[in-house]
Enzyme design. Structure first.
Site, mmCIF file in Angstrom:
data_model
loop_
_atom_site.group_PDB
_atom_site.id
_atom_site.type_symbol
_atom_site.label_atom_id
_atom_site.label_comp_id
_atom_site.label_asym_id
_atom_site.label_seq_id
_atom_site.Cartn_x
_atom_site.Cartn_y
_atom_site.Cartn_z
ATOM 1 N N GLY A 1 0.836 -1.184 0.000
ATOM 2 C CA GLY A 1 0.000 0.000 0.000
ATOM 3 C C GLY A 1 0.873 1.235 0.000
ATOM 4 N N GLY A 2 1.649 1.422 -1.089
ATOM 5 C CA GLY A 2 2.670 2.472 -1.084
ATOM 6 C C GLY A 2 2.586 3.471 -2.206
ATOM 7 N N ASP B 1 -4.179 -6.154 -5.575
ATOM 8 C CA ASP B 1 -5.359 -5.967 -4.745
ATOM 9 C C ASP B 1 -5.070 -6.636 -3.404
ATOM 10 O OD1 ASP B 1 -7.777 -5.982 -3.445
ATOM 11 O OD2 ASP B 1 -8.924 -6.870 -5.092
ATOM 12 N N ASN C 1 0.539 -1.061 5.141
ATOM 13 C CA ASN C 1 -0.117 0.242 5.201
ATOM 14 C C ASN C 1 -1.516 0.264 4.580
ATOM 15 O OD1 ASN C 1 -0.159 3.315 5.368
ATOM 16 N ND2 ASN C 1 -0.315 2.989 3.156
ATOM 17 N N SER D 1 -4.447 3.102 13.452
ATOM 18 C CA SER D 1 -5.072 4.423 13.520
ATOM 19 C C SER D 1 -5.450 4.694 14.967
ATOM 20 C CB SER D 1 -6.337 4.457 12.650
ATOM 21 O OG SER D 1 -7.118 5.612 12.927
ATOM 22 N N TYR E 1 -13.856 0.242 10.583
ATOM 23 C CA TYR E 1 -12.490 0.777 10.506
ATOM 24 C C TYR E 1 -11.831 0.756 11.886
ATOM 25 C CZ TYR E 1 -8.723 4.117 9.446
ATOM 26 O OH TYR E 1 -7.501 4.732 9.281
ATOM 27 N N ILE F 1 -4.530 12.710 9.161
ATOM 28 C CA ILE F 1 -3.422 13.071 8.284
ATOM 29 C C ILE F 1 -3.985 13.606 6.977
ATOM 30 C CG2 ILE F 1 -1.333 12.267 7.144
ATOM 31 C CD1 ILE F 1 -1.225 12.110 10.223
#
Length: 249
Positions: free
Chosen positions: A14-15, A64, A91, A139, A152, A185
């Site tokens: 996830g970059g 994915d 990430n 998070s 989430y 963020i």
């Protein structure tokens, strides 16, 4: 301070944008070889070009992270391209917000199981390297009630618990496992950038609750990520670091 990151082999699942892209760039700027993946080809290509501009060795692929076979295939391909793995950063997020089947499914498949599968695939490579570091991006929603986004928050809390378990299990292999819990963020195209434009009431309400009076930046999370994965944090494992300007206070 020499973080001893140069020539380390880093995989960032996830970059292509936001926090993940900033983390990948921070490692590349420290002299690491970096692999990134994300679902969107255009974003991956753009991030790949930015990484290559640092002079780093780069591997990039579309993937994915909600697809188990795709995750495992990507991590193996990254290990082959980089010659092994020293550091894994998980990430990716599906940002499941709604308290329904769809919201829970995307959160579990991407945020949780994407992390589990990438980690399980990377562990033999980290063991072969004689140790290393794994970092999960959670998070502050996982540290407190998450009324607006139940799936989430719950899944991010699961990542914090997973960090503890993996840190205890992998210490014998000299693999450290830590977690970052970012606050709000803001970056171009991100959730808070969109809220600023489309839902200013929500944006300003969140902003009012941050003691520093501003949103955080992806680069501030990246700085913490590089530290936790570096030799400067060699005696740190099983920890969750909130990077939130005091927001969770």
């Amino acid at each position: 301070m020499d973080l001893k990151i140069k020539d380390k082999r880093v995989v960032v699942a996830g970059g292509s944008r936001g926090i993940g892209r900033a983390i990948a760039l921070a490692f590349a700027q420290e002299g690491a070889a970096v692999s990134i993946c994300a679902r969107g080809a255009e974003g991956v290509q753009d991030a790949e070009a930015a990484l290559k501009a640092t002079g780093a060795k780069v591997h990039a692929a579309t993937c994915d992270l909600g697809d188990g076979d795709a995750v495992r295939g990507y991590v193996e391909a990254a290990a082959k391209a980089l010659g092994g793995i020293d550091i894994l950063v998980n990430n990716a997020s599906g940002f499941g917000r709604t308290d329904d089947e769809a919201g829970w499914a995307v959160s579990i498949n991407v945020d949780l199981m994407g992390t589990v599968r990438a980690t399980q695939t990377a562990i033999p490579h980290l063991q072969q390297a004689g140790g290393g570091a794994i970092l999960h991006i959670s998070s502050i929603s996982g540290l407190a009630p998450s009324v607006r986004t139940p799936p989430y928050g719950a899944v991010k809390a699961a990542l914090i618990q997973l960090t503890l378990t993996q840190a205890a299990a992998l210490a014998k292999d000299r693999i450290r496992v830590n977690c970052i819990a970012p606050g709000s963020i803001e970056f171009p195209g991100g959730v808070w950038d969109q809220a600023k434009q489309n839902n200013p009431k929500l944006y300003n309400g969140i902003l009012a609750g941050i003691p520093f009076g501003r949103m955080g930046t992806a680069e501030e999370v990246a700085n913490a990520a590089v530290f936790l994965c570096s030799q400067a944090a060699s005696w740190v494992t099983g920890q969750t670091l909130a990077v939130d300007g005091g927001q969770n206070l």
